[in-house]
Motif scaffolding. Structure first.
Motif, PDB file in Angstrom:
ATOM      1  N   ILE A 107      58.175  42.634  33.396  1.00  0.00           N
ATOM      2  CA  ILE A 107      57.376  42.867  32.107  1.00  0.00           C
ATOM      3  C   ILE A 107      56.388  41.961  31.861  1.00  0.00           C
ATOM      4  CG2 ILE A 107      58.064  42.458  29.543  1.00  0.00           C
ATOM      5  CD1 ILE A 107      60.824  43.332  29.728  1.00  0.00           C
ATOM      6  N   GLN A 108      56.619  40.549  32.344  1.00  0.00           N
ATOM      7  CA  GLN A 108      55.423  39.600  32.169  1.00  0.00           C
ATOM      8  C   GLN A 108      54.162  40.041  33.118  1.00  0.00           C
ATOM      9  OE1 GLN A 108      55.941  36.957  30.480  1.00  0.00           O
ATOM     10  NE2 GLN A 108      53.773  36.781  30.638  1.00  0.00           N
ATOM     11  N   GLU A 109      54.526  40.803  34.240  1.00  0.00           N
ATOM     12  CA  GLU A 109      53.378  41.415  34.970  1.00  0.00           C
ATOM     13  C   GLU A 109      52.673  42.559  34.515  1.00  0.00           C
ATOM     14  OE1 GLU A 109      54.666  42.569  38.790  1.00  0.00           O
ATOM     15  OE2 GLU A 109      55.543  40.751  39.386  1.00  0.00           O
ATOM     16  N   SER A 110      53.466  43.219  33.636  1.00  0.00           N
ATOM     17  CA  SER A 110      52.877  44.226  32.834  1.00  0.00           C
ATOM     18  C   SER A 110      52.090  43.968  31.728  1.00  0.00           C
ATOM     19  CB  SER A 110      54.082  45.314  32.401  1.00  0.00           C
ATOM     20  OG  SER A 110      54.798  45.963  33.266  1.00  0.00           O
ATOM     21  N   LEU A 111      52.674  42.865  30.825  1.00  0.00           N
ATOM     22  CA  LEU A 111      51.799  42.261  29.892  1.00  0.00           C
ATOM     23  C   LEU A 111      50.554  41.695  30.299  1.00  0.00           C
ATOM     24  CD1 LEU A 111      54.537  40.341  27.856  1.00  0.00           C
ATOM     25  CD2 LEU A 111      52.918  42.061  26.910  1.00  0.00           C
ATOM     26  N   THR A 112      50.579  41.187  31.591  1.00  0.00           N
ATOM     27  CA  THR A 112      49.466  40.533  32.067  1.00  0.00           C
ATOM     28  C   THR A 112      48.398  41.580  32.552  1.00  0.00           C
ATOM     29  OG1 THR A 112      50.508  38.750  33.084  1.00  0.00           O
ATOM     30  CG2 THR A 112      48.384  39.083  33.997  1.00  0.00           C
ATOM     31  N   SER A 113      48.813  42.795  33.274  1.00  0.00           N
ATOM     32  CA  SER A 113      47.967  43.937  33.475  1.00  0.00           C
ATOM     33  C   SER A 113      47.473  44.544  32.372  1.00  0.00           C
ATOM     34  CB  SER A 113      48.681  44.698  34.603  1.00  0.00           C
ATOM     35  OG  SER A 113      49.681  45.379  33.972  1.00  0.00           O
ATOM     36  N   GLU A 114      48.374  44.685  31.273  1.00  0.00           N
ATOM     37  CA  GLU A 114      48.082  45.313  30.017  1.00  0.00           C
ATOM     38  C   GLU A 114      46.913  44.620  29.202  1.00  0.00           C
ATOM     39  OE1 GLU A 114      48.691  48.477  27.151  1.00  0.00           O
ATOM     40  OE2 GLU A 114      50.068  48.201  28.902  1.00  0.00           O
ATOM     41  N   THR A 115      46.827  43.405  29.368  1.00  0.00           N
ATOM     42  CA  THR A 115      45.738  42.750  28.900  1.00  0.00           C
ATOM     43  C   THR A 115      44.664  43.223  29.301  1.00  0.00           C
ATOM     44  OG1 THR A 115      47.291  40.848  28.646  1.00  0.00           O
ATOM     45  CG2 THR A 115      44.926  40.184  28.385  1.00  0.00           C
ATOM     46  N   LYS A 116      44.328  43.256  30.907  1.00  0.00           N
ATOM     47  CA  LYS A 116      43.126  43.312  31.550  1.00  0.00           C
ATOM     48  C   LYS A 116      42.800  44.774  31.316  1.00  0.00           C
ATOM     49  CE  LYS A 116      44.703  40.342  35.253  1.00  0.00           C
ATOM     50  NZ  LYS A 116      45.232  40.129  36.486  1.00  0.00           N
ATOM     51  N   SER A 117      43.530  45.732  30.767  1.00  0.00           N
ATOM     52  CA  SER A 117      43.249  47.282  30.655  1.00  0.00           C
ATOM     53  C   SER A 117      42.526  47.405  29.579  1.00  0.00           C
ATOM     54  CB  SER A 117      44.365  48.117  31.050  1.00  0.00           C
ATOM     55  OG  SER A 117      45.199  47.868  29.892  1.00  0.00           O
ATOM     56  N   SER A 118      42.747  48.765  29.206  1.00  0.00           N
ATOM     57  CA  SER A 118      41.995  49.197  27.872  1.00  0.00           C
ATOM     58  C   SER A 118      42.315  48.605  26.473  1.00  0.00           C
ATOM     59  CB  SER A 118      42.205  50.575  27.543  1.00  0.00           C
ATOM     60  OG  SER A 118      43.586  50.774  27.287  1.00  0.00           O
ATOM     61  N   ALA A 119      41.220  48.687  25.532  1.00  0.00           N
ATOM     62  CA  ALA A 119      41.737  47.904  24.028  1.00  0.00           C
ATOM     63  C   ALA A 119      41.906  49.140  23.245  1.00  0.00           C
ATOM     64  CB  ALA A 119      40.128  47.422  23.897  1.00  0.00           C
ATOM     65  N   GLY A 120      42.204  48.721  22.112  1.00  0.00           N
ATOM     66  CA  GLY A 120      42.316  49.782  21.168  1.00  0.00           C
ATOM     67  C   GLY A 120      43.910  49.731  20.515  1.00  0.00           C
ATOM     68  N   ASP A 121      44.255  50.866  19.909  1.00  0.00           N
ATOM     69  CA  ASP A 121      45.523  51.105  19.327  1.00  0.00           C
ATOM     70  C   ASP A 121      46.658  51.201  20.455  1.00  0.00           C
ATOM     71  OD1 ASP A 121      44.549  50.768  16.710  1.00  0.00           O
ATOM     72  OD2 ASP A 121      44.588  52.854  16.411  1.00  0.00           O
ATOM     73  N   LYS A 122      46.262  51.967  21.203  1.00  0.00           N
ATOM     74  CA  LYS A 122      47.247  52.548  22.316  1.00  0.00           C
ATOM     75  C   LYS A 122      47.592  51.080  23.147  1.00  0.00           C
ATOM     76  CE  LYS A 122      47.710  54.923  26.596  1.00  0.00           C
ATOM     77  NZ  LYS A 122      46.931  55.490  27.776  1.00  0.00           N
TER      78      LYS A 122
END
Length: 153
Positions: free
Chosen positions: A33-48
């Protein structure tokens, strides 16, 4: 080592391994989950992006709660002395009844030790509460079923 002590040690070790496996699984989930959160931060912005982060935060919180429960169970298990025996059922007792065999420790389900089946149960479970403090010859009524304590080690 006496056969009773050997049995109690094996049951304890099996419960300990059960908790360790659960602990590793939850820690692995938290790391993912921590890895996903970190990669999520680096990816797209917006509501999704915000929805994805919120979902991951909820998952992390859930895994954190599971981790906290496992730590409590591990602490409860650590209070058991395999050397201690008593004629009355308590924490760490191995109980033989006319219906099933129990190990009063933690809820770890059915265990097979030395070719015998035992149910590892917490003293807080309904059956654990009924058995606690009982001794050989005592009868217990559980879900319209009466059974007798045959042996306590």
């Amino acid at each position: 080592m006496s056969s009773t002590l050997h049995l109690k040690k094996n049951l304890y070790d099996t419960c300990f391994q059960f908790i360790e496996n659960r602990l590793l699984t939850v820690q692995k989930t938290i790391n993912e989950i921590q890895e996903s959160l970190t990669s999520e931060t680096k990816s797209s912005a917006g509501d999704k992006h915000e929805t994805g982060r919120a979902m991951l935060q909820l998952e992390r919180e859930k895994a954190g709660n599971q981790l906290s429960e496992i730590v409590k169970v591990k602490e409860a298990l650590s209070k058991i002395s395999v050397e201690k025996t008593s004629p009355t059922i308590g924490l760490g007792s191995v109980v033989y009844t006319t219906k099933a065999n129990y190990y009063i420790a933690i809820s770890a389900g059915e265990l097979t030790v030395d070719k015998e089946n035992f149910y590892a149960i917490s003293p807080n479970t309904p059956i654990g509460k009924l058995l606690f403090g009982k001794g050989v010859g005592d009868a217990v009524l559980f879900r319209d079923l009466t059974f007798e304590v045959k042996k306590v080690v």
